[in-house]
Design a protein around this motif. Structure first.
Motif, PDB file in Angstrom:
ATOM      1  N   CYS A   1       0.857  -1.189   0.000  1.00  0.00           N
ATOM      2  CA  CYS A   1       0.000   0.000   0.000  1.00  0.00           C
ATOM      3  C   CYS A   1       0.893   1.239   0.000  1.00  0.00           C
ATOM      4  O   CYS A   1       1.859   1.318   0.770  1.00  0.00           O
ATOM      5  CB  CYS A   1      -0.888   0.009   1.239  1.00  0.00           C
TER       6      CYS A   1
ATOM      7  N   LEU B   1       1.045   5.092   0.830  1.00  0.00           N
ATOM      8  CA  LEU B   1       0.361   6.143   1.580  1.00  0.00           C
ATOM      9  C   LEU B   1       0.981   7.487   1.243  1.00  0.00           C
ATOM     10  O   LEU B   1       2.178   7.705   1.490  1.00  0.00           O
ATOM     11  CB  LEU B   1       0.465   5.873   3.088  1.00  0.00           C
TER      12      LEU B   1
ATOM     13  N   ARG C   1      -3.447   5.309  -0.783  1.00  0.00           N
ATOM     14  CA  ARG C   1      -4.298   5.960   0.193  1.00  0.00           C
ATOM     15  C   ARG C   1      -3.751   7.367   0.418  1.00  0.00           C
ATOM     16  O   ARG C   1      -2.529   7.582   0.382  1.00  0.00           O
ATOM     17  CB  ARG C   1      -4.330   5.183   1.518  1.00  0.00           C
TER      18      ARG C   1
ATOM     19  N   LEU D   1      -7.953   4.466   8.315  1.00  0.00           N
ATOM     20  CA  LEU D   1      -7.560   3.667   7.146  1.00  0.00           C
ATOM     21  C   LEU D   1      -6.881   2.359   7.531  1.00  0.00           C
ATOM     22  O   LEU D   1      -6.955   1.364   6.802  1.00  0.00           O
ATOM     23  CB  LEU D   1      -6.590   4.467   6.266  1.00  0.00           C
TER      24      LEU D   1
END
Length: 685
Positions: A80, A82, A107, A127
């Protein structure tokens, strides 16, 4: 001094013992890379070297294309990304420019250090539950990182660490540049590569313990320098193209050519590099690889998804090569002869199929039930369970899932490196045409010498013949032609862009790309009547690195109106190059003008280093920046493994703008370079 070089590629693991003083290869060996157990291939390669020479080695140096191939094939850890403070719209507009295929794994939370806006920590907390369920690692990139030395990234890591032990990569710890999207791409790759490199080191140390070898271990970086194992584990992205770079250094050592193009053909990729004036071309702006744009400084490498294990595809009667690796059917049949009855029955079917039913799937990693397993769907876990019993064909897997054969459910498993597709490849074509050299030089060695291997290749070839309508020799020639044409066009593209490109252009105009293909076919006499000729040529010698280059490179060189060189050691030039280098690191400190007025005396200059410092004159700011850059470069060199600093220097690149008032200084980039020797490179007392 004697050193050991090991290169682990997607197909073969190569080992070389080299006398650094006499510049002589004392022994070399090859083995098959065993992806599910890397230590097996490493052990087999080392065991084929003289034990008395291994005992004399002062150090071991490594290179690998495992991370490069994972990048090209879009494999690796599920990460992921960020962003703190980055504009979602800006990321979306420039998505493909940096290698991103989508924003699904990204994200965003608010926060901007340059404006004094703290991150929205509550949004991050909200999140995290979903991120921790769906991803195996996190990369963080904040906007305005120079303002606070990446503080928000470190605080985010601490906040995540308080609730989970998931690995977190901070972009500003690796790259000190402004572009947050580009830093994010680099951090994402670092996080993806971390488990690949960690597995590599684990395998290396297991074999060293078994062999009783207690020697320091170093790794080649993308720029051709060597760094310590500890540094590599923390910043694996800096070894992004260490395998291809090692091949370039090995080819330079073997052939001593002043002007050349190195062509390193492995199992998954072919890597090209330019040597001009006896030096490899360096990409100071950051390596681009498979669409990814990074800040990693390194040898400028053109990587294409083409190798001995490229998957042969067909459609509308035409053969093409996929960029993804497939295990050759000959190797699968040699290791699993139990598949032969089903494979030969498929080849004997009367009617052709639009599906590659002869292809098989093989479980690569037995640890799929570990951390990676929690990211899999129920169907994907079912697939892994079925494949634990052995390889399954497209039809066999569909039967086991009680589903049809037309929907592929293995794509994500292949990207994660858990499942490997097995199909017809150029390696199979080489076997059937009888072009393989001595097994010591080939990637798969004696594995291709069995009757089962040949039967597996022949059965899959018959299936392809029926599907394409081509005869056996025509089909094999079509595979060869595809390989040569792709190599030719890649070399033309690289040389053309080196000469004529503007900015970050990475592709030829469509008409020129088409012209390159036409030029190759005309040079090979495949089309055209000679009335009109289109040709590309170069005075650069083509240097072959990798076992298959002796097969394909002569025709490519002839089409380019030059010649090629290969060596008995070409197949292990990567392992040779892996040990040729010392520590060399760079660090850049930026000087920027904060206020622009007509009166130059009213301008303040700020230095962005460990902390933001202000100065009244450009000269004072540059002097401070130079001292800061040299200090940081020296510290980094020591962290990379240098025990003695041989030199520390810096260069200043001034930035100006032309206005109605004349040339206005905007600041400068001050780049320091620290060079040092590894402990094992120091003369003994």
């Amino acid at each position: 001094m004697i050193a050991i070089g090991i290169d682990t590629g997607s197909t073969s693991t190569d080992a070389v013992i080299y006398d650094l003083a006499r510049k002589k290869i004392l022994a070399f060996a090859k083995s098959v890379t065993t992806h599910e157990h890397l230590e097996t291939g490493i052990r087999e390669a080392l065991c084929r070297l003289p034990r008395e020479m291994l005992a004399q080695a002062g150090y071991l140096s490594l290179s690998t294309t495992l991370a490069t191939n994972a990048c090209v094939e879009k494999k690796g850890e599920n990460v992921c990304l960020l962003f703190i403070g980055a504009s979602r719209d800006a990321v979306e507009w420039t998505l493909s420019s940096y290698g991103f295929e989508s924003m699904d794994f990204m994200r965003f939370i608010d926060g901007d250090a340059s404006k004094g806006i703290a991150p929205d920590w509550e949004a991050l907390d909200a999140l995290l539950p979903e991120v921790l369920r769906s991803y195996g690692s996190i990369a963080v990139a904040q906007i305005g990182a120079r303002e606070n030395d990446g503080l928000y990234e470190r605080l985010a890591r601490e906040r995540i660490a308080s609730v989970s032990d998931i690995p977190v990569t901070c972009s500003y710890e690796i790259f000190h540049e402004l572009n947050v999207i580009k830093r994010g791409a680099g951090a994402l790759l670092n996080a993806r590569m971390a488990p690949v490199i960690a597995d590599f080191f684990r395998a290396i140390h297991q074999v060293l313990r078994e062999e009783g070898l207690e020697i320091p271990v170093f790794v080649m970086r993308s720029d051709g320098s060597l760094v310590s194992e500890e540094y590599t584990l923390q910043y694996p992205v800096e070894t992004l193209v260490c395998g291809p770079t090692a091949s370039v250094k090995g080819a330079m050592e073997l052939f001593q050519e002043e002007n050349a193009v190195v062509v390193d053909m492995g199992g998954t990729t072919s890597d090209l590099a330019i040597i001009r004036g006896g030096a490899a071309k360096i990409d100071n702006e950051g390596i681009r690889l498979a669409g990814w744009q990074t800040f990693v400084r390194g040898v400028s490498i053109e990587t294409l998804g083409l190798g001995g294990d490229s998957r042969v595809c067909y459609g509308r009667g035409r053969i093409s090569l996929d960029s993804r690796r497939a295990l050759p059917m000959s190797i699968l049949a040699g290791e699993h002869p139990e598949i032969l009855p089903e494979l030969e029955a498929l080849a004997a079917q009367a009617s052709p199929s639009v599906l590659p039913l002869y292809e098989y799937f093989l479980l690569l990693r037995e640890d799929w039930q570990g951390p990676r397993g929690r990211l899999l769907t129920d169907t994907e876990r079912h697939i892994c369970t079925l494949l634990e019993q052995g390889p399954l064909s497209v039809t066999g897997l569909a039967r086991g899932l009680d589903m049809d054969e037309y929907t592929n459910r293995t794509d994500r498993l292949e990207r994660l490196g858990l499942v490997l597709r097995c199909g017809f490849t150029p390696t199979d074509a080489i076997l059937l045409r009888g072009d393989r050299r001595d097994s010591a030089e080939g990637a798969y060695g004696d594995l291709l010498s069995t009757d089962a291997a040949r039967r597996g290749a022949e059965a899959s070839l018959r299936f392809l013949q029926r599907a394409t309508g081509l005869g056996e020799q025509a089909l094999l020639e079509a595979v060869y032609t595809q390989v040569k044409e792709k190599l030719y066009c890649a070399i033309v593209r690289m040389l053309w862009l080196d000469r004529y490109k503007t900015g970050r252009q990475t592709q030829l105009p469509a008409d020129l790309e088409k012209m390159a293909r036409m030029a190759y076919r005309e040079a090979m006499g495949e089309q055209g009547d000679g009335f009109y000729r289109c040709a590309f040529s170069t005075r650069a010698v083509l240097l072959g690195s990798g076992a298959p280059t002796h097969i394909f490179l002569p025709d490519v060189a002839r089409a380019l109106q030059t010649h090629c060189r290969v060596s008995p050691f070409s197949a292990v030039s990567n392992a040779l190059g892996a040990m040729l280098g010392s520590v060399c690191v760079y660090d850049t400190v930026a000087v920027r003008a904060e206020r622009l007025t007509e009166d130059s005396q009213g301008r303040d200059f700020w230095v962005y280093g460990t902390e933001k410092m202000g100065f009244e004159t450009m000269k004072e700011a540059v002097e401070y920046a130079a001292a800061e850059a040299e200090k940081r470069a020296a510290e980094r060199a020591r962290r990379c493994g240098a025990v003695v600093l041989q030199s520390v220097s810096h260069e200043v690149q001034e930035k100006t703008a032309v206005t109605i008032f004349g040339s206005v200084p905007l600041g400068a980039d001050v780049t320091a370079c620290a060079r040092g020797a590894l402990e094992s490179q120091m003369p003994s007392a």
